[in-house]
Design an enzyme around this catalytic site. Structure first.
Site, PDB file in Angstrom:
ATOM      1  N   LYS A   1     -10.864  -3.513  -2.506  1.00  0.00           N
ATOM      2  CA  LYS A   1     -11.686  -2.361  -2.812  1.00  0.00           C
ATOM      3  C   LYS A   1     -10.903  -1.081  -3.155  1.00  0.00           C
ATOM      4  O   LYS A   1     -11.418  -0.176  -3.784  1.00  0.00           O
ATOM      5  CB  LYS A   1     -12.383  -1.795  -1.418  1.00  0.00           C
ATOM      6  CG  LYS A   1     -13.505  -2.598  -1.062  1.00  0.00           C
ATOM      7  CD  LYS A   1     -14.150  -2.189   0.323  1.00  0.00           C
ATOM      8  CE  LYS A   1     -14.215  -3.163   1.322  1.00  0.00           C
ATOM      9  NZ  LYS A   1     -13.186  -2.983   2.260  1.00  0.00           N
TER      10      LYS A   1
ATOM     11  N   LYS B   1      -4.660  -9.421  -5.501  1.00  0.00           N
ATOM     12  CA  LYS B   1      -5.846  -9.836  -4.853  1.00  0.00           C
ATOM     13  C   LYS B   1      -6.973  -8.766  -5.189  1.00  0.00           C
ATOM     14  O   LYS B   1      -6.748  -7.763  -5.524  1.00  0.00           O
ATOM     15  CB  LYS B   1      -5.723 -10.031  -3.334  1.00  0.00           C
ATOM     16  CG  LYS B   1      -5.715  -8.586  -2.411  1.00  0.00           C
ATOM     17  CD  LYS B   1      -6.145  -8.876  -1.143  1.00  0.00           C
ATOM     18  CE  LYS B   1      -6.499  -7.441  -0.434  1.00  0.00           C
ATOM     19  NZ  LYS B   1      -7.403  -7.193   0.625  1.00  0.00           N
TER      20      LYS B   1
ATOM     21  N   LYS C   1       0.765  -1.219   0.139  1.00  0.00           N
ATOM     22  CA  LYS C   1       0.070  -0.086   0.078  1.00  0.00           C
ATOM     23  C   LYS C   1       0.904   1.334   0.122  1.00  0.00           C
ATOM     24  O   LYS C   1       0.429   2.286  -0.651  1.00  0.00           O
ATOM     25  CB  LYS C   1      -0.943   0.066   1.286  1.00  0.00           C
ATOM     26  CG  LYS C   1      -2.088  -1.168   0.987  1.00  0.00           C
ATOM     27  CD  LYS C   1      -3.292  -0.537   1.752  1.00  0.00           C
ATOM     28  CE  LYS C   1      -4.241  -1.698   1.284  1.00  0.00           C
ATOM     29  NZ  LYS C   1      -5.497  -1.912   2.088  1.00  0.00           N
TER      30      LYS C   1
HETATM   31  P1  ADP Z   1     -10.320  -4.743   1.021  1.00  0.00           P
HETATM   32  O1  ADP Z   1      -8.989  -5.103   0.934  1.00  0.00           O
HETATM   33  O2  ADP Z   1     -11.268  -4.904  -0.366  1.00  0.00           O
HETATM   34  O3  ADP Z   1     -10.280  -3.262   1.299  1.00  0.00           O
HETATM   35  P2  ADP Z   1     -11.018  -5.290   3.625  1.00  0.00           P
HETATM   36  O4  ADP Z   1      -9.444  -5.108   4.335  1.00  0.00           O
HETATM   37  O5  ADP Z   1     -11.849  -4.323   4.285  1.00  0.00           O
HETATM   38  O6  ADP Z   1     -11.046  -5.521   2.184  1.00  0.00           O
HETATM   39  O7  ADP Z   1     -11.105  -6.691   4.370  1.00  0.00           O
HETATM   40  C1  ADP Z   1     -12.387  -7.366   4.837  1.00  0.00           C
HETATM   41  C2  ADP Z   1     -12.434  -8.694   4.868  1.00  0.00           C
HETATM   42  O8  ADP Z   1     -12.312  -9.139   3.655  1.00  0.00           O
HETATM   43  C3  ADP Z   1     -11.278  -9.355   5.552  1.00  0.00           C
HETATM   44  O9  ADP Z   1     -11.373 -10.456   6.199  1.00  0.00           O
HETATM   45  C4  ADP Z   1     -10.369  -9.824   4.149  1.00  0.00           C
HETATM   46  O10 ADP Z   1      -9.342 -10.536   4.560  1.00  0.00           O
HETATM   47  C5  ADP Z   1     -11.194 -10.337   3.263  1.00  0.00           C
HETATM   48  N1  ADP Z   1     -10.682  -9.945   1.824  1.00  0.00           N
HETATM   49  C6  ADP Z   1     -10.334  -8.948   1.462  1.00  0.00           C
HETATM   50  N2  ADP Z   1     -10.064  -8.946   0.239  1.00  0.00           N
HETATM   51  C7  ADP Z   1     -10.095 -10.377  -0.092  1.00  0.00           C
HETATM   52  C8  ADP Z   1      -9.822 -11.263  -1.128  1.00  0.00           C
HETATM   53  N3  ADP Z   1      -9.478 -10.596  -2.328  1.00  0.00           N
HETATM   54  N4  ADP Z   1     -10.043 -12.486  -0.949  1.00  0.00           N
HETATM   55  C9  ADP Z   1     -10.585 -12.973   0.038  1.00  0.00           C
HETATM   56  N5  ADP Z   1     -10.964 -12.385   1.204  1.00  0.00           N
HETATM   57  C10 ADP Z   1     -10.612 -11.025   0.941  1.00  0.00           C
END
Ligand code: ADP
Length: 327
Positions: A197, A194, A114
């Protein structure tokens, strides 16, 4: 007493299929099992480690809460709270900071990724894993349902719990991660990254309308070849789509392979488009209905936050006493 389960999601944009298959889907299942005392929160303090527009952030908080509810998690069975309404999260972070080795934070993959991809390499982004440790240690949580990207952070939470306990006497429970069968869904645009968001162009959002879902899946990066066979190394794009299909159908990738034997990539993608839009039809409908009544969403969040404050403040008082900060 039942074991405690805690998990949170950042209100930094609409939820995508990775959030669902890695986390949200199992939140609902774990809550339904009746085996845990569940706490689910909106991680707004984590969200501001990346630049946010204040009005947009406020909108995203309610949007995320509506998504939790539309996915079947019930406020009667779990405590829902907004992280910033429970000041103990910030307070415990400061104390944990003082026992966190800088080297451990420097090693964090998420920080490296990040800080390389955003202009403001801020101290909050660096300290994010300590806040996350506080999020779970405050509630004596044993079980943390998360995607695979959070395991490294969770390992730090375990290290800090052990360190604090060794130094100040038994205070914290060491939390353990609980992964789904689809713990890492990849971006539709770049299957080496991955789905996240913060990279919306590669996301399949849960409330995307059917036309958008079909179009995104049709355009998703796939690999050379023609057979629908699972091979994450040689066919990362196709295998990611197969993981999504298997995760939503609640079966293994072998079953997906079998179903699409002799079929083309285009046929598989078309069927996946239909599967995803049908799977989230109810979710889209419920979420829209919930967002029409923001006041009732705010009321539930306020009540849940008051409940979480009671638990967290009690732990915080114990922590302060152990450290010698109490009078
Ligand atoms: P993002 O990275 O999309 O902003 P968050 O950090 O808010 O997501 O993560 C919320 C939950 O979703 C966490 O438990 C995270 O491990 C899971 N998560 C986020 N992205 C993925 C992904 N690409 N595959 C599986 N789980 C994910």
């Amino acid at each position: 007493m039942k074991p405690v389960l805690v998990s949170g999601i950042k209100p930094s944009g609409r939820l995508h299929v990775g959030n669902y298959l890695g986390a949200l889907k199992q939140f609902a299942e774990l809550q339904g099992s009746g085996k845990y005392e569940c706490y689910f929160f909106i991680a707004d303090l984590h969200a501001i480690t990346e630049p946010q527009d204040p009005q947009e952030l406020h909108k995203n908080i309610l949007d995320l809460f509506a998504s939790y509810l539309a996915a079947g998690i019930e406020p009667k069975k779990s405590v829902f709270f907004l992280q910033s309404l429970v000041p103990a999260h910030s307070e415990i972070t400061w104390i944990l900071n003082t026992i966190t080795p800088m080297g451990d934070l420097r090693r964090m993959t998420q920080f490296k990724e990040k800080s390389a991809s955003q202009d403001n390499e801020n101290a909050g982004l660096f300290d994010y894993p300590v806040l996350m440790a506080g999020d779970v240690l405050l509630y004596d949580a044993q079980t943390i349902p998360v995607g695979n990207d959070q395991l490294q952070h969770l390992e730090l939470a375990r290290t800090l719990a052990r360190k604090f306990n060794a130094h100040f006497g038994k205070t914290f429970v060491e939390p353990k991660g609980l992964l789904t069968k689809t713990p890492r869904v990849m971006s539709l645009k770049d299957p080496t990254k991955k789905m996240s968001k913060s990279q919306p162009e590669g996301c399949l959002f849960l409330d995307d309308e059917p036309d958008a879902i079909r179009a995104k899946i049709a355009r998703a990066v796939t690999d050379s070849g023609s057979e629908v066979t699972y091979d994450p190394k040689k066919k990362p794009g196709l295998s990611n789509l197969m993981d999504i299909a298997a995760g939503l159908r609640g079966e293994g990738v072998e079953a997906v392979e079998k179903k699409f034997e002799g079929k083309s990539y285009a046929e598989f993608k078309k069927a996946l488009g239909e599967l995803v839009s049908a799977h989230f039809a109810e979710f889209r409908k419920k979420k829209k209905e919930l967002l029409v009544k923001p006041d009732s969403l705010i009321k539930i969040l306020n009540e849940g936050s008051a409940e979480a404050r009671k638990v967290a403040e009690k732990k915080m008082a114990e922590v302060k006493k152990k450290v010698g900060l109490a009078l």
